[in-house]
Design a protein around this motif. Structure first.
Motif, PDB file in Angstrom:
ATOM      1  N   SER A   4      15.816  57.300 131.975  1.00  0.00           N
ATOM      2  CA  SER A   4      16.232  57.031 130.749  1.00  0.00           C
ATOM      3  C   SER A   4      14.893  56.186 129.801  1.00  0.00           C
ATOM      4  O   SER A   4      15.022  55.950 128.771  1.00  0.00           O
ATOM      5  CB  SER A   4      17.317  56.113 130.399  1.00  0.00           C
ATOM      6  N   ARG A   5      13.850  56.208 130.495  1.00  0.00           N
ATOM      7  CA  ARG A   5      12.826  55.617 129.662  1.00  0.00           C
ATOM      8  C   ARG A   5      11.838  56.449 128.961  1.00  0.00           C
ATOM      9  O   ARG A   5      11.804  57.696 129.364  1.00  0.00           O
ATOM     10  CB  ARG A   5      11.720  54.861 131.119  1.00  0.00           C
ATOM     11  N   LEU A   6      11.098  56.159 128.053  1.00  0.00           N
ATOM     12  CA  LEU A   6      10.235  56.914 127.269  1.00  0.00           C
ATOM     13  C   LEU A   6       9.070  56.683 128.038  1.00  0.00           C
ATOM     14  O   LEU A   6       8.563  55.833 128.559  1.00  0.00           O
ATOM     15  CB  LEU A   6      10.229  56.324 125.763  1.00  0.00           C
ATOM     16  N   PRO A   7       8.093  57.730 127.541  1.00  0.00           N
ATOM     17  CA  PRO A   7       6.672  58.038 128.049  1.00  0.00           C
ATOM     18  C   PRO A   7       6.014  56.579 128.029  1.00  0.00           C
ATOM     19  O   PRO A   7       5.235  56.174 128.850  1.00  0.00           O
ATOM     20  CB  PRO A   7       6.210  59.132 127.490  1.00  0.00           C
ATOM     21  N   GLN A   8       6.073  56.011 126.616  1.00  0.00           N
ATOM     22  CA  GLN A   8       5.145  54.747 126.393  1.00  0.00           C
ATOM     23  C   GLN A   8       5.443  53.649 127.382  1.00  0.00           C
ATOM     24  O   GLN A   8       4.960  52.617 127.349  1.00  0.00           O
ATOM     25  CB  GLN A   8       5.302  54.500 124.961  1.00  0.00           C
ATOM     26  N   GLN A   9       6.520  53.743 128.243  1.00  0.00           N
ATOM     27  CA  GLN A   9       7.103  52.676 129.059  1.00  0.00           C
ATOM     28  C   GLN A   9       6.671  52.821 130.410  1.00  0.00           C
ATOM     29  O   GLN A   9       7.101  51.996 131.108  1.00  0.00           O
ATOM     30  CB  GLN A   9       8.484  52.345 128.830  1.00  0.00           C
ATOM     31  N   GLN A  15       2.088  60.789 135.453  1.00  0.00           N
ATOM     32  CA  GLN A  15       1.534  62.086 136.248  1.00  0.00           C
ATOM     33  C   GLN A  15       2.714  62.613 136.895  1.00  0.00           C
ATOM     34  O   GLN A  15       2.905  63.862 137.156  1.00  0.00           O
ATOM     35  CB  GLN A  15       0.336  61.468 137.092  1.00  0.00           C
ATOM     36  N   ARG A  16       3.856  61.698 137.458  1.00  0.00           N
ATOM     37  CA  ARG A  16       4.682  62.166 138.563  1.00  0.00           C
ATOM     38  C   ARG A  16       5.750  63.034 137.452  1.00  0.00           C
ATOM     39  O   ARG A  16       6.394  63.725 137.989  1.00  0.00           O
ATOM     40  CB  ARG A  16       5.440  60.970 139.091  1.00  0.00           C
ATOM     41  N   VAL A  17       5.972  62.244 136.282  1.00  0.00           N
ATOM     42  CA  VAL A  17       6.700  63.257 135.311  1.00  0.00           C
ATOM     43  C   VAL A  17       6.356  64.671 135.053  1.00  0.00           C
ATOM     44  O   VAL A  17       7.029  65.570 135.020  1.00  0.00           O
ATOM     45  CB  VAL A  17       6.858  62.280 133.848  1.00  0.00           C
ATOM     46  N   ALA A  18       5.018  64.629 134.874  1.00  0.00           N
ATOM     47  CA  ALA A  18       4.574  66.011 134.587  1.00  0.00           C
ATOM     48  C   ALA A  18       4.615  67.053 135.735  1.00  0.00           C
ATOM     49  O   ALA A  18       4.702  68.093 135.616  1.00  0.00           O
ATOM     50  CB  ALA A  18       3.087  65.801 134.319  1.00  0.00           C
ATOM     51  N   ILE A  19       4.434  66.327 137.171  1.00  0.00           N
ATOM     52  CA  ILE A  19       4.756  67.105 138.295  1.00  0.00           C
ATOM     53  C   ILE A  19       6.021  67.535 138.447  1.00  0.00           C
ATOM     54  O   ILE A  19       6.389  68.573 138.633  1.00  0.00           O
ATOM     55  CB  ILE A  19       4.051  66.125 139.300  1.00  0.00           C
ATOM     56  N   ALA A  20       7.056  66.574 138.189  1.00  0.00           N
ATOM     57  CA  ALA A  20       8.492  67.200 138.418  1.00  0.00           C
ATOM     58  C   ALA A  20       8.901  68.047 137.188  1.00  0.00           C
ATOM     59  O   ALA A  20       9.540  69.011 137.686  1.00  0.00           O
ATOM     60  CB  ALA A  20       9.387  65.780 137.928  1.00  0.00           C
ATOM     61  N   PRO A  68       6.509  62.506 123.726  1.00  0.00           N
ATOM     62  CA  PRO A  68       6.577  60.964 123.490  1.00  0.00           C
ATOM     63  C   PRO A  68       7.950  60.560 122.864  1.00  0.00           C
ATOM     64  O   PRO A  68       8.658  59.475 123.215  1.00  0.00           O
ATOM     65  CB  PRO A  68       5.449  60.418 122.657  1.00  0.00           C
ATOM     66  N   HIS A  69       8.585  61.482 122.284  1.00  0.00           N
ATOM     67  CA  HIS A  69       9.931  61.335 121.573  1.00  0.00           C
ATOM     68  C   HIS A  69      10.972  61.777 122.611  1.00  0.00           C
ATOM     69  O   HIS A  69      12.359  61.443 122.327  1.00  0.00           O
ATOM     70  CB  HIS A  69      10.315  62.112 120.518  1.00  0.00           C
ATOM     71  N   LEU A  70      10.829  62.266 123.802  1.00  0.00           N
ATOM     72  CA  LEU A  70      11.723  62.752 124.924  1.00  0.00           C
ATOM     73  C   LEU A  70      11.627  61.580 125.888  1.00  0.00           C
ATOM     74  O   LEU A  70      10.538  61.207 126.363  1.00  0.00           O
ATOM     75  CB  LEU A  70      11.654  63.963 125.384  1.00  0.00           C
ATOM     76  N   ASP A  71      12.788  61.122 126.646  1.00  0.00           N
ATOM     77  CA  ASP A  71      12.817  60.402 127.778  1.00  0.00           C
ATOM     78  C   ASP A  71      12.409  61.016 128.872  1.00  0.00           C
ATOM     79  O   ASP A  71      12.106  62.235 129.017  1.00  0.00           O
ATOM     80  CB  ASP A  71      14.228  59.754 128.003  1.00  0.00           C
ATOM     81  N   ALA A  85      13.589  68.201 132.175  1.00  0.00           N
ATOM     82  CA  ALA A  85      14.249  69.228 131.946  1.00  0.00           C
ATOM     83  C   ALA A  85      14.003  70.285 131.000  1.00  0.00           C
ATOM     84  O   ALA A  85      14.557  71.405 130.811  1.00  0.00           O
ATOM     85  CB  ALA A  85      15.805  68.727 131.470  1.00  0.00           C
ATOM     86  N   LEU A  86      12.715  70.125 130.423  1.00  0.00           N
ATOM     87  CA  LEU A  86      12.390  70.800 129.181  1.00  0.00           C
ATOM     88  C   LEU A  86      12.350  72.228 129.700  1.00  0.00           C
ATOM     89  O   LEU A  86      12.538  73.437 128.871  1.00  0.00           O
ATOM     90  CB  LEU A  86      11.048  70.235 128.510  1.00  0.00           C
ATOM     91  N   PRO A  87      11.691  72.617 130.859  1.00  0.00           N
ATOM     92  CA  PRO A  87      11.479  74.369 131.117  1.00  0.00           C
ATOM     93  C   PRO A  87      12.669  74.802 131.381  1.00  0.00           C
ATOM     94  O   PRO A  87      12.994  75.971 131.053  1.00  0.00           O
ATOM     95  CB  PRO A  87      10.574  73.941 132.469  1.00  0.00           C
TER      96      PRO A  87
END
Length: 219
Positions: free
Chosen positions: A129-134, A141-146, A92-95, A101-103
């Motif tokens: 540049s958005r945060l997950p809560q936005q 789901q698409r962020v998780a897939i990327a 949640p604290h990362l955009d 990019a984490l991996p």
């Protein structure tokens, strides 16, 4: 790439699944179906070394997971496995761009172009540049897939990756997943109830408490 032999998992005296045999080649897409509660997600977790089992073996790229220590399994996951969780597990604290990019960060590989490519491929190019809560559930789901795709894993495990998506967005996601499989020789194992997803698979298997079998509907 992935070889499972006589894998069994128990909860007390009850078998979640038993005697599962499965081999997935590089570049092959295998879809797994099954009734709710039969252990499909648990099986995926075993494939990644995130869960334990009672008997049998799991090999990823020739490495036997049951003989590896936790830090060695974590290193294997970082380098060779991409996992799409049903619950997203974004930080949640990362955009958005930082989550994707984490991996690469864990592998000490900075590649902003690759992150951008994955965001664009999944329709997230304007949301970096958005945060997950936005974000909506489908966007998360698409962020998780990327994130699962960004480091070009050898083995990609996906748990209901289109379950929170509308049909058009689900088609985009499947294009990205199957494209990774075909273009980069990634072994793809996908748990799904979606007939649109299974239609693209090389094999469709059904998990039962007694083991794995070809889905009868597809012969």
């Amino acid at each position: 790439m992935l070889t499972i032999h006589q894998l069994s998992k128990l909860y007390g005296p009850t078998a979640v699944f038993a005697n599962v045999d499965l081999a997935v080649r590089p570049g092959e897409f295998v879809a797994i179906m099954g009734e709710s509660g039969v252990g499909k997600s648990t099986l995926l977790n075993c494939m990644a070394g995130l869960d334990t089992w009672d008997s049998g073996s799991v090999q990823v790229d020739g490495a036997e997971l049951s003989t590896m220590k936790d830090d060695a399994k974590a290193a294997l996951r970082r380098e060779k496995i991409g996992f799409v969780f049903q619950a997203f597990h974004v930080l949640p604290h990362l955009d958005v761009a930082q989550n994707v990019a984490l991996p690469l960060l864990l592998l000490q590989r900075k590649d902003d172009a690759r992150v951008h490519t994955m965001l664009e491929a999944l329709g997230l190019g304007a949301l970096g540049s958005r945060l997950p809560q936005q974000l909506s559930g489908g966007q998360l789901q698409r962020v998780a897939i990327a994130r699962a795709l960004v480091h070009s894993p050898r083995l990609l495990l996906a748990d209901e990756p289109t379950g929170n998506l509308d049909p058009s967005t689900a088609a985009v996601v499947m294009q990205a997943l199957v494209g990774q499989c075909r273009q980069h020789g990634t072994a793809l194992v996908l748990v799904t109830h979606s007939s649109a997803a299974t239609a693209q698979a090389d094999r469709v298997l059904r998990l039962t408490a007694q083991g794995m079998r070809s889905d009868g509907a597809l012969g």
